[in-house]
Motif scaffolding. Structure first.
Motif, short mmCIF file in Angstrom:
data_model
loop_
_atom_site.label_atom_id
_atom_site.label_comp_id
_atom_site.label_asym_id
_atom_site.label_seq_id
_atom_site.Cartn_x
_atom_site.Cartn_y
_atom_site.Cartn_z
N PRO A 25 0.83 -1.21 0.00
CA PRO A 25 0.00 0.00 0.00
C PRO A 25 0.86 1.26 0.00
O PRO A 25 1.92 1.30 0.60
N VAL A 26 0.38 2.27 -0.72
CA VAL A 26 1.05 3.57 -0.77
C VAL A 26 0.24 4.53 0.08
O VAL A 26 -0.95 4.74 -0.17
N GLU A 27 0.87 5.13 1.07
CA GLU A 27 0.19 6.05 1.98
C GLU A 27 0.33 7.49 1.50
O GLU A 27 1.27 7.83 0.80
N GLY A 28 -0.60 8.34 1.90
CA GLY A 28 -0.50 9.77 1.64
C GLY A 28 -1.05 10.23 0.30
O GLY A 28 -0.92 11.39 -0.05
N VAL A 29 -1.67 9.37 -0.48
CA VAL A 29 -2.24 9.77 -1.76
C VAL A 29 -3.67 10.23 -1.51
O VAL A 29 -4.49 9.49 -0.99
N THR A 30 -3.96 11.49 -1.83
CA THR A 30 -5.29 12.03 -1.58
C THR A 30 -6.15 12.12 -2.83
O THR A 30 -7.38 12.24 -2.73
N ARG A 31 -5.51 12.09 -4.01
CA ARG A 31 -6.26 12.23 -5.26
C ARG A 31 -5.44 11.64 -6.40
O ARG A 31 -4.24 11.84 -6.49
N VAL A 32 -6.13 10.94 -7.30
CA VAL A 32 -5.50 10.38 -8.49
C VAL A 32 -6.31 10.86 -9.68
O VAL A 32 -7.54 10.82 -9.67
N THR A 33 -5.60 11.36 -10.72
CA THR A 33 -6.30 11.81 -11.93
C THR A 33 -5.76 11.07 -13.14
O THR A 33 -4.58 10.76 -13.22
N PHE A 34 -6.64 10.79 -14.06
CA PHE A 34 -6.30 10.18 -15.34
C PHE A 34 -6.78 11.14 -16.42
O PHE A 34 -7.92 11.59 -16.38
N THR A 35 -5.94 11.45 -17.38
CA THR A 35 -6.36 12.32 -18.48
C THR A 35 -6.45 11.50 -19.76
O THR A 35 -5.60 10.65 -20.03
N ARG A 36 -7.47 11.78 -20.50
CA ARG A 36 -7.68 11.12 -21.78
C ARG A 36 -7.97 12.22 -22.77
O ARG A 36 -9.04 12.81 -22.79
N GLY A 37 -6.97 12.55 -23.59
CA GLY A 37 -7.11 13.68 -24.49
C GLY A 37 -6.88 14.96 -23.70
O GLY A 37 -6.29 14.96 -22.63
N GLN A 38 -7.36 16.07 -24.23
CA GLN A 38 -7.14 17.34 -23.56
C GLN A 38 -8.27 17.70 -22.61
O GLN A 38 -8.04 18.36 -21.60
N ALA A 39 -9.48 17.28 -22.89
CA ALA A 39 -10.60 17.74 -22.09
C ALA A 39 -11.16 16.67 -21.15
O ALA A 39 -11.92 16.99 -20.26
#
Length: 151
Positions: A25-39
Protein backbone atom coordinates in the motif's frame (compact mmCIF):
# COMPACT_ATOMS: atom_id res chain seq x y z
CA UNK A 1 -9.68 -4.00 3.17
CA UNK A 2 -11.22 -0.57 3.21
CA UNK A 3 -13.88 0.40 5.70
CA UNK A 4 -14.68 3.50 3.63
CA UNK A 5 -16.61 1.88 0.79
CA UNK A 6 -18.75 -1.24 0.60
CA UNK A 7 -17.16 -3.89 -1.54
CA UNK A 8 -18.89 -6.15 -3.98
CA UNK A 9 -17.97 -9.83 -4.15
CA UNK A 10 -16.02 -9.19 -7.37
CA UNK A 11 -14.07 -6.33 -5.81
CA UNK A 12 -13.25 -8.47 -2.78
CA UNK A 13 -11.90 -11.21 -5.05
CA UNK A 14 -9.86 -8.73 -7.07
CA UNK A 15 -8.34 -7.22 -3.91
CA UNK A 16 -7.45 -10.63 -2.55
CA UNK A 17 -5.75 -11.60 -5.82
CA UNK A 18 -3.86 -8.30 -6.07
CA UNK A 19 -2.68 -8.38 -2.47
CA UNK A 20 -1.56 -11.98 -3.07
CA UNK A 21 0.83 -10.63 -5.73
CA UNK A 22 2.88 -8.83 -3.08
CA UNK A 23 1.71 -5.29 -3.75
CA UNK A 24 2.41 -2.77 -1.02
CA UNK A 25 0.00 0.00 0.00
CA UNK A 26 1.05 3.57 -0.77
CA UNK A 27 0.19 6.05 1.98
CA UNK A 28 -0.50 9.77 1.64
CA UNK A 29 -2.24 9.77 -1.76
CA UNK A 30 -5.29 12.03 -1.58
CA UNK A 31 -6.26 12.23 -5.26
CA UNK A 32 -5.50 10.38 -8.49
CA UNK A 33 -6.30 11.81 -11.93
CA UNK A 34 -6.30 10.18 -15.34
CA UNK A 35 -6.36 12.32 -18.48
CA UNK A 36 -7.68 11.12 -21.78
CA UNK A 37 -7.11 13.68 -24.49
CA UNK A 38 -7.14 17.34 -23.56
CA UNK A 39 -10.60 17.74 -22.09
CA UNK A 40 -11.36 14.35 -20.53
CA UNK A 41 -10.17 14.06 -16.95
CA UNK A 42 -11.19 11.34 -14.56
CA UNK A 43 -10.45 11.73 -10.86
CA UNK A 44 -10.53 9.46 -7.84
CA UNK A 45 -10.75 11.28 -4.52
CA UNK A 46 -9.36 9.46 -1.47
CA UNK A 47 -8.11 6.43 -3.41
CA UNK A 48 -6.52 3.27 -2.10
CA UNK A 49 -3.25 2.91 -4.00
CA UNK A 50 -1.03 -0.17 -4.16
CA UNK A 51 2.40 -0.37 -5.80
CA UNK A 52 4.26 -3.33 -7.22
CA UNK A 53 7.57 -4.02 -5.52
CA UNK A 54 9.24 -5.16 -8.76
CA UNK A 55 8.10 -2.42 -11.14
CA UNK A 56 6.57 1.04 -11.34
CA UNK A 57 3.01 -0.32 -11.57
CA UNK A 58 0.23 1.09 -9.43
CA UNK A 59 -3.24 -0.30 -8.71
CA UNK A 60 -5.88 2.24 -7.68
CA UNK A 61 -9.20 1.50 -5.97
CA UNK A 62 -11.90 4.14 -5.52
CA UNK A 63 -14.89 5.82 -7.05
CA UNK A 64 -14.00 7.50 -10.34
CA UNK A 65 -15.70 10.73 -11.38
CA UNK A 66 -15.48 12.61 -14.67
CA UNK A 67 -14.41 16.25 -14.31
CA UNK A 68 -15.15 19.15 -16.62
CA UNK A 69 -11.78 20.80 -17.26
CA UNK A 70 -13.33 23.78 -19.05
CA UNK A 71 -15.36 24.72 -15.96
CA UNK A 72 -12.32 24.20 -13.75
CA UNK A 73 -10.16 26.39 -16.03
CA UNK A 74 -12.79 29.14 -16.06
CA UNK A 75 -12.99 29.20 -12.26
CA UNK A 76 -9.19 29.30 -11.98
CA UNK A 77 -9.08 32.17 -14.49
CA UNK A 78 -11.76 34.07 -12.56
CA UNK A 79 -9.77 33.66 -9.33
CA UNK A 80 -6.58 34.82 -11.06
CA UNK A 81 -8.28 37.89 -12.52
CA UNK A 82 -9.76 38.77 -9.11
CA UNK A 83 -6.31 38.50 -7.52
CA UNK A 84 -4.77 40.68 -10.26
CA UNK A 85 -7.53 43.27 -9.81
CA UNK A 86 -6.77 43.47 -6.08
CA UNK A 87 -3.05 43.89 -6.77
CA UNK A 88 -3.54 46.61 -9.36
CA UNK A 89 -6.05 48.80 -7.50
CA UNK A 90 -3.34 51.25 -6.41
CA UNK A 91 -1.60 51.24 -9.79
CA UNK A 92 -4.66 51.88 -11.97
CA UNK A 93 -4.68 55.72 -12.07
CA UNK A 94 -1.03 55.95 -13.19
CA UNK A 95 -1.64 53.33 -15.89
CA UNK A 96 -4.62 55.25 -17.33
CA UNK A 97 -2.61 58.46 -17.58
CA UNK A 98 0.19 56.68 -19.45
CA UNK A 99 -2.24 55.24 -22.00
CA UNK A 100 -3.85 58.59 -22.79
CA UNK A 101 -0.47 60.21 -23.38
CA UNK A 102 0.56 57.35 -25.65
CA UNK A 103 -2.60 57.55 -27.76
CA UNK A 104 -2.27 61.30 -28.29
CA UNK A 105 1.32 61.09 -29.61
CA UNK A 106 2.10 60.93 -33.32
CA UNK A 107 4.08 57.74 -33.87
CA UNK A 108 6.94 57.28 -36.32
CA UNK A 109 5.81 54.35 -38.47
CA UNK A 110 8.85 54.18 -40.75
CA UNK A 111 9.85 50.63 -41.55
CA UNK A 112 6.39 49.28 -40.68
CA UNK A 113 3.86 48.44 -43.40
CA UNK A 114 0.49 50.16 -43.21
CA UNK A 115 -1.45 46.92 -43.77
CA UNK A 116 0.39 45.31 -40.81
CA UNK A 117 -0.52 48.27 -38.58
CA UNK A 118 -4.18 48.07 -39.62
CA UNK A 119 -4.25 44.31 -39.03
CA UNK A 120 -2.79 44.64 -35.52
CA UNK A 121 -5.15 47.53 -34.66
CA UNK A 122 -8.19 45.50 -35.78
CA UNK A 123 -7.17 42.16 -34.24
CA UNK A 124 -5.87 43.46 -30.89
CA UNK A 125 -8.41 46.31 -30.64
CA UNK A 126 -5.75 48.87 -29.71
CA UNK A 127 -4.70 52.32 -30.83
CA UNK A 128 -2.45 52.90 -33.83
CA UNK A 129 0.40 54.02 -31.55
CA UNK A 130 0.29 50.80 -29.56
CA UNK A 131 0.16 48.72 -32.74
CA UNK A 132 3.24 50.47 -34.21
CA UNK A 133 5.13 50.11 -30.92
CA UNK A 134 4.30 46.39 -30.69
CA UNK A 135 5.30 45.79 -34.32
CA UNK A 136 8.65 47.52 -33.75
CA UNK A 137 9.24 45.54 -30.54
CA UNK A 138 8.65 42.30 -32.47
CA UNK A 139 10.63 43.06 -35.66
CA UNK A 140 7.46 43.61 -37.71
CA UNK A 141 6.12 40.16 -36.80
CA UNK A 142 2.34 40.61 -36.87
CA UNK A 143 1.50 37.46 -34.92
CA UNK A 144 3.90 38.21 -32.04
CA UNK A 145 2.75 41.84 -31.95
CA UNK A 146 -0.88 40.76 -31.59
CA UNK A 147 0.08 38.21 -28.94
CA UNK A 148 2.00 40.88 -27.00
CA UNK A 149 -1.01 43.18 -26.99
CA UNK A 150 -3.66 40.60 -26.16
CA UNK A 151 -1.92 38.37 -23.63
Amino acid sequence: MSALSPQSRGEQKARKAILGLGLKPVEGVTRVTFTRGQANVYAIANPEVFMSVNSDTHIVFGEMQAEDMNARAQSALAEQMAAEAENQEGEAPALVEEETVEEDEEVDATGVEEKDIDLVVNQANVSRAKAVKALKNNSNDVVNAIMELTM
